[in-house]
Write a protein that holds these residues in place. Structure first.
Motif, PDB file in Angstrom:
ATOM      1  N   THR A 112    -111.115 -58.476  -2.893  1.00  0.00           N
ATOM      2  CA  THR A 112    -112.271 -58.594  -3.785  1.00  0.00           C
ATOM      3  C   THR A 112    -111.837 -59.203  -5.118  1.00  0.00           C
ATOM      4  OG1 THR A 112    -111.941 -56.411  -4.786  1.00  0.00           O
ATOM      5  CG2 THR A 112    -113.224 -56.507  -2.735  1.00  0.00           C
ATOM      6  N   GLU A 113    -112.814 -59.511  -5.971  1.00  0.00           N
ATOM      7  CA  GLU A 113    -112.478 -60.032  -7.297  1.00  0.00           C
ATOM      8  C   GLU A 113    -111.708 -58.993  -8.097  1.00  0.00           C
ATOM      9  OE1 GLU A 113    -115.663 -61.729  -9.451  1.00  0.00           O
ATOM     10  OE2 GLU A 113    -116.354 -63.019  -7.814  1.00  0.00           O
ATOM     11  N   GLU A 114    -111.970 -57.702  -7.811  1.00  0.00           N
ATOM     12  CA  GLU A 114    -111.313 -56.638  -8.558  1.00  0.00           C
ATOM     13  C   GLU A 114    -109.848 -56.475  -8.157  1.00  0.00           C
ATOM     14  OE1 GLU A 114    -114.304 -56.369  -7.110  1.00  0.00           O
ATOM     15  OE2 GLU A 114    -115.400 -56.578  -9.009  1.00  0.00           O
ATOM     16  N   ASN A 115    -109.504 -56.677  -6.871  1.00  0.00           N
ATOM     17  CA  ASN A 115    -108.124 -56.438  -6.444  1.00  0.00           C
ATOM     18  C   ASN A 115    -107.362 -57.723  -6.150  1.00  0.00           C
ATOM     19  OD1 ASN A 115    -108.871 -57.341  -3.868  1.00  0.00           O
ATOM     20  ND2 ASN A 115    -109.131 -55.265  -3.049  1.00  0.00           N
TER      21      ASN A 115
END
Length: 313
Positions: free
Chosen positions: A177-180
């Motif tokens: 994801t964009e977060e990880n």
């Protein structure tokens, strides 16, 4: 005198005509592109080693105005414009299930979840999408791909030497994801060693004259380990003894179940009333993958001890 209409009107006519000609003759970026060029709407990124930067994929198709959109990437060499789709690493780590030691030599195929069906589908009408060529784990046990955000799998297609494929060779899903994306996502794939092939190595002690089995003979089993033909029991680099000695039963046999290899039986004590043979070593017995099921056997014949006229042995 009439006004010179031609002098007053030729300038705008000429300038307009020249401008139109220049516009028609100006080269178009889209027209200059090769018509047969392969168009990609998402990057296909190769393996990369730790610490390297993502490469810039080629341009997408030109738009209706003849302009070429910038490459889709996050960072890269000059001319690589962004931002594009976030990129991150999806990796698999191959380890020994018992020790946790990393294993090189495992082959994995990376896949992207693209058909909307949970789990990995590699065949059928609408399979998921393989990501380039397969990857072989390095000595640190890892395979890594740098990809856009999405859902991915690693499918083990070949186990490391000396190991079995797991019952379920698919590892994932790995959801990037964009977060990880900055740290990436990792899955561990554990393998168990292939059980060694074993079989029986047997010695049969018998009377050299009658063939009758003899109990009470003592044998020491040895494994060939020093690479020197024949049995060496002493010296700097002897062969390897295999457990304790064995005394033959009434059927005259001693048996050991061992892994494939080369073995010897050394007679250290003859049965009561018999002499040790001049050469007390019997073998080599070569146990292989092909003959392990039935095992290998050697016969050791002894002759009775001489008896004097007075009856003394």
């Amino acid at each position: 005198m009439a006004p010179n209409v031609f002098r007053r009107s030729w300038r705008p006519w000429f300038l307009g005509t020249a401008a139109a000609g220049l516009m028609l003759s100006a080269p178009s970026y889209a027209a200059a592109a090769e018509p047969a060029a392969v168009v990609r709407d998402r990057p296909v990124l190769a393996d990369r080693t730790a610490g390297s930067t993502a490469g810039c994929p080629d341009h997408a198709v030109a738009d209706g105005w003849g302009a070429c959109p910038p490459p889709r990437c996050e960072t890269g060499p000059p001319g690589c414009e962004g931002p594009g789709a976030p990129l991150g690493d999806v990796r698999v780590v191959k380890v020994d299930a018992s020790t946790g030691a990393p294993l090189g030599g495992a082959v994995f195929q990376p896949w992207e979840e693209t058909n909307g069906i949970p789990g990995l589908q590699t065949t059928g009408i609408d399979p998921d999408t393989p990501l380039g060529a397969a990857c072989t784990t390095a000595t640190d046990g890892t395979c890594t791909r740098t990809v856009e955000t999405g859902t991915y799998y690693w499918q083990e297609t070949q186990a490391p030497p000396g190991y079995d494929l797991p019952a379920d060779p698919v590892f994932g899903p790995l959801v990037l994801t964009e977060e990880n994306a900055a740290e990436g996502v990792t899955v561990t794939a554990a393998n168990t060693p292939t059980p060694p092939t074993t079989g029986d190595v047997t010695v049969v002690k018998e009377n050299g004259l009658t063939g009758a089995p003899l109990g009470g003979a003592v044998f020491q089993p040895w494994e060939e380990t020093n690479g020197i033909p024949g049995l060496q029991t002493t010296g700097i680099d002897p062969d390897t003894s295999v457990g304790a000695a064995c005394t033959t039963a009434n059927d005259g046999t001693c048996t050991r179940t061992v892994e494939t290899g080369t073995y010897y039986w050394q007679e250290t004590q003859a049965p009561p009333g018999y002499d040790l043979p001049a050469d007390p070593v019997f073998g080599p017995l070569v146990l292989t993958e092909e003959n392990a099921a039935e095992g290998v056997t050697v016969t050791a014949a002894n002759t009775p001890s001489a008896v004097t006229a007075g009856g003394a042995v």
